[in-house]
Design a protein around this motif. Structure first.
Motif, mmCIF file in Angstrom:
data_model
loop_
_atom_site.group_PDB
_atom_site.id
_atom_site.type_symbol
_atom_site.label_atom_id
_atom_site.label_comp_id
_atom_site.label_asym_id
_atom_site.label_seq_id
_atom_site.Cartn_x
_atom_site.Cartn_y
_atom_site.Cartn_z
ATOM 1 N N PRO A 1 4.839 -6.555 6.093
ATOM 2 C CA PRO A 1 6.234 -7.052 6.191
ATOM 3 C C PRO A 1 6.486 -8.273 5.311
ATOM 4 O O PRO A 1 7.610 -8.748 5.234
ATOM 5 N N PHE A 2 5.462 -8.801 4.695
ATOM 6 C CA PHE A 2 5.632 -9.920 3.753
ATOM 7 C C PHE A 2 4.599 -9.753 2.650
ATOM 8 O O PHE A 2 3.691 -8.917 2.735
ATOM 9 N N GLY A 3 4.756 -10.542 1.584
ATOM 10 C CA GLY A 3 3.885 -10.390 0.430
ATOM 11 C C GLY A 3 2.750 -11.403 0.400
ATOM 12 O O GLY A 3 2.645 -12.282 1.263
ATOM 13 N N TYR A 4 1.919 -11.267 -0.624
ATOM 14 C CA TYR A 4 0.757 -12.150 -0.784
ATOM 15 C C TYR A 4 1.175 -13.610 -0.889
ATOM 16 O O TYR A 4 0.549 -14.492 -0.292
ATOM 17 N N ASP A 5 2.255 -13.869 -1.628
ATOM 18 C CA ASP A 5 2.672 -15.260 -1.878
ATOM 19 C C ASP A 5 2.978 -16.008 -0.585
ATOM 20 O O ASP A 5 2.706 -17.201 -0.476
ATOM 21 N N GLU A 6 3.531 -15.275 0.366
ATOM 22 C CA GLU A 6 3.875 -15.928 1.634
ATOM 23 C C GLU A 6 2.616 -16.298 2.421
ATOM 24 O O GLU A 6 2.573 -17.272 3.156
ATOM 25 N N LEU A 7 1.597 -15.468 2.256
ATOM 26 C CA LEU A 7 0.354 -15.695 3.004
ATOM 27 C C LEU A 7 -0.578 -16.684 2.296
ATOM 28 O O LEU A 7 -1.454 -17.279 2.932
ATOM 29 N N LEU B 1 0.822 -1.212 0.000
ATOM 30 C CA LEU B 1 0.000 0.000 0.000
ATOM 31 C C LEU B 1 0.858 1.265 0.000
ATOM 32 O O LEU B 1 0.639 2.178 -0.805
ATOM 33 N N PHE B 2 1.851 1.304 0.883
ATOM 34 C CA PHE B 2 2.673 2.515 0.964
ATOM 35 C C PHE B 2 3.488 2.705 -0.323
ATOM 36 O O PHE B 2 3.588 3.805 -0.856
ATOM 37 N N GLY C 1 1.935 5.781 -1.322
ATOM 38 C CA GLY C 1 2.574 6.753 -0.429
ATOM 39 C C GLY C 1 1.796 6.946 0.856
ATOM 40 O O GLY C 1 2.132 7.812 1.667
ATOM 41 N N GLN C 2 0.765 6.168 1.047
ATOM 42 C CA GLN C 2 -0.047 6.276 2.275
ATOM 43 C C GLN C 2 -0.095 4.926 2.974
ATOM 44 O O GLN C 2 0.116 3.878 2.362
ATOM 45 N N GLY C 3 -0.406 4.965 4.276
ATOM 46 C CA GLY C 3 -0.510 3.726 5.029
ATOM 47 C C GLY C 3 0.843 3.067 5.194
ATOM 48 O O GLY C 3 1.856 3.740 5.400
#
Lengths: 293, 165
Positions: free
Chosen positions: A125-131, A114-115, A119-121
């Motif tokens: 700390p990890f990406g979609y693939d990890e989840l 998101l950031f 540039g907001q929020g």
């Protein structure tokens, strides 16, 4: 009381993690601490009452508009917008899954950055693939019916149950989307379908009364917790109802040692000592508990 | 830990009286289908009807009295008029067919007849519909109807578009 694990809350997070811990060690000692009390589920009489009058048996467990629920001054809204929780949570055994609609959408890969993207929020700390594998496990656990050919998010595995066919009501919108050349999909929903996998939980029979399912086809954490209590040999699983967690006790700055709670029946404070404390009381109550501790 | 059946603490209705009350109410329940010329055989609903009455009484111990008063009202209307007119009063006055929470006066009907209309007649009509009374008109996905399981490769128990988009 001394246990290995105390879990604050009895909703979906608490039930799923208790299941995982007990499957790993059936003799694990776990105490579930729930501030609310039980509302009967899968009860034909209560279902009739809902069908006849529209009255849901858990309506008195909903939030009231602030400040009626709490002491004046507590839980004030500090932002520009009034953020009412009235009707959004249920304070009861099984938590808000008692009344949720069962919508089980995944976040999209872009949501994890998101950031970086806006540039907001903040970035995760990890990406979609990890989840992603955990999404699959959660969909299995929740018995989600959904369109496995949906391409809006990458999937390594289909939904455990196929999506429910469109209704006549859906047809109007589907035709409109077609004519406007807008793509559309079906909402994945934690409503059990039929498969060859045996289950103690009943499949959906489309009575149109999801807010109080007479069969327990829509996921309700309390039903799954009941199953663990009734049908599994988990001697160390205990559920405390009417126990409002007051503080997490610490043995050092980085180590929790238990929970002190208010026993609402006797109006006395009690303490459970635990090697592990898991806070699963929902977004607002978990944050409040951490601030008090 | 295992949950019991929901029951009002004051509800303990004798089994023989329940059977008698169900017998008497059955004629009123059947009258709904007769008056509306529903083609289905109400006998198939007898057991679920008795379960329905049992559960309403379990939820609220005042229901036996509600039912007895409604039966008296039905009987009086038939004596004063005839069966069809009595049914006309009870089953087709749309002004009374409003859920209690939507009435302009709040939740409490103002007269005894309105009360019985709302808490007995309307419920019996609603239950008759939920049993599947309108299936022969093609309506199979109304609130509370048990259409059957959603089994892959078999027709779904509710209406879908003829050709799914």
């Amino acid at each position: 009381m001394n246990v290995e694990t105390v879990i604050v809350g009895s909703g979906v997070a608490a039930t799923a993690i208790a299941k995982t811990l007990l499957e790993a060690d059936p003799k694990a000692t776990i105490t579930i601490l729930e501030a609310g009390t039980r509302v009967l589920t899968k009860d034909y009489g209560l279902w009739l009452q809902y069908l006849m009058s529209g009255h849901l048996p858990y309506q008195d467990r909903w939030d009231l508009p602030y400040p009626k629920r709490d002491a004046p001054g507590e839980n004030e809204i500090e932002g520009y917008n009034d953020f009412s929780l009235a009707g959004s949570r249920v304070f009861t055994y099984g938590g808000s899954t008692l009344h949720w609609g069962g919508w089980t959408l995944r976040l999209k890969p872009e949501d994890f950055h998101l950031f970086g993207n806006t540039g907001q929020g903040a970035n995760w700390p990890f990406g979609y693939d990890e989840l992603e594998p955990y999404y699959c496990a959660a969909e299995d656990y929740l018995a989600v019916s959904g369109p496995s050919n949906d391409t809006t998010v990458p999937r390594s595995k289909g939904y455990p149950f196929p999506a429910f066919p469109l209704t006549l009501q859906d047809e109007l919108l589907a035709n409109a989307f077609h004519s406007l050349e807008i793509s559309y999909g079906q909402m994945p929903i934690a409503r059990r379908g039929v498969s060859e996998t045996p289950s103690r939980h009943a499949p959906c029979q489309t009575t149109g009364t999801c807010k109080y399912c007479p069969f327990g086809a829509r996921y309700v954490a309390g039903n799954y917790m009941d199953d663990m209590r009734a049908w599994n040999n988990y001697p160390g699983l205990e559920i405390v109802l009417g126990g409002a967690a007051e503080t997490i006790n610490l043995s050092s700055k980085s180590r929790a040692s238990g929970v002190t709670y208010l026993d609402l029946a006797s109006n006395t404070f009690k303490t459970i000592n635990a090697e592990r404390v898991i806070i699963a009381a929902g977004t607002v109550e978990s944050a409040k508990l951490l601030l008090r501790s | 830990m295992y949950q019991p059946k929901a029951r009002h603490p004051l509800s303990s209705y004798p089994t023989d009286e329940l059977a008698k009350l169900c017998d008497e109410l059955w004629s009123l329940f059947m009258a709904i289908g007769t008056f509306w010329k529903l083609g289905d055989d109400p006998e198939q609903y007898r057991s679920v009807f008795e379960t329905f009455i049992d559960n309403r009484i379990a939820q609220n111990p005042l229901y036996p009295e509600f039912y007895r008063r409604t039966l008296r009202l039905f009987s009086t209307l038939q004596e004063e008029h005839n069966f069809d007119d009595a049914c006309e009063v009870l089953f087709v006055q749309k002004d009374h067919h409003v859920p209690a929470q939507l009435t302009p006066t709040g939740t409490t009907p103002l007269t005894e007849n309105d009360f019985l209309q709302m808490y007995v007649i309307n419920e019996l009509i609603q239950f008759r519909v939920a049993c599947g009374s309108f299936r022969e008109f093609g309506a199979i996905n109304y609130c509370g109807f048990f259409g059957g399981a959603n089994i892959e490769s078999e027709p779904v128990p509710y209406r879908t578009p003829t050709v799914c988009p």
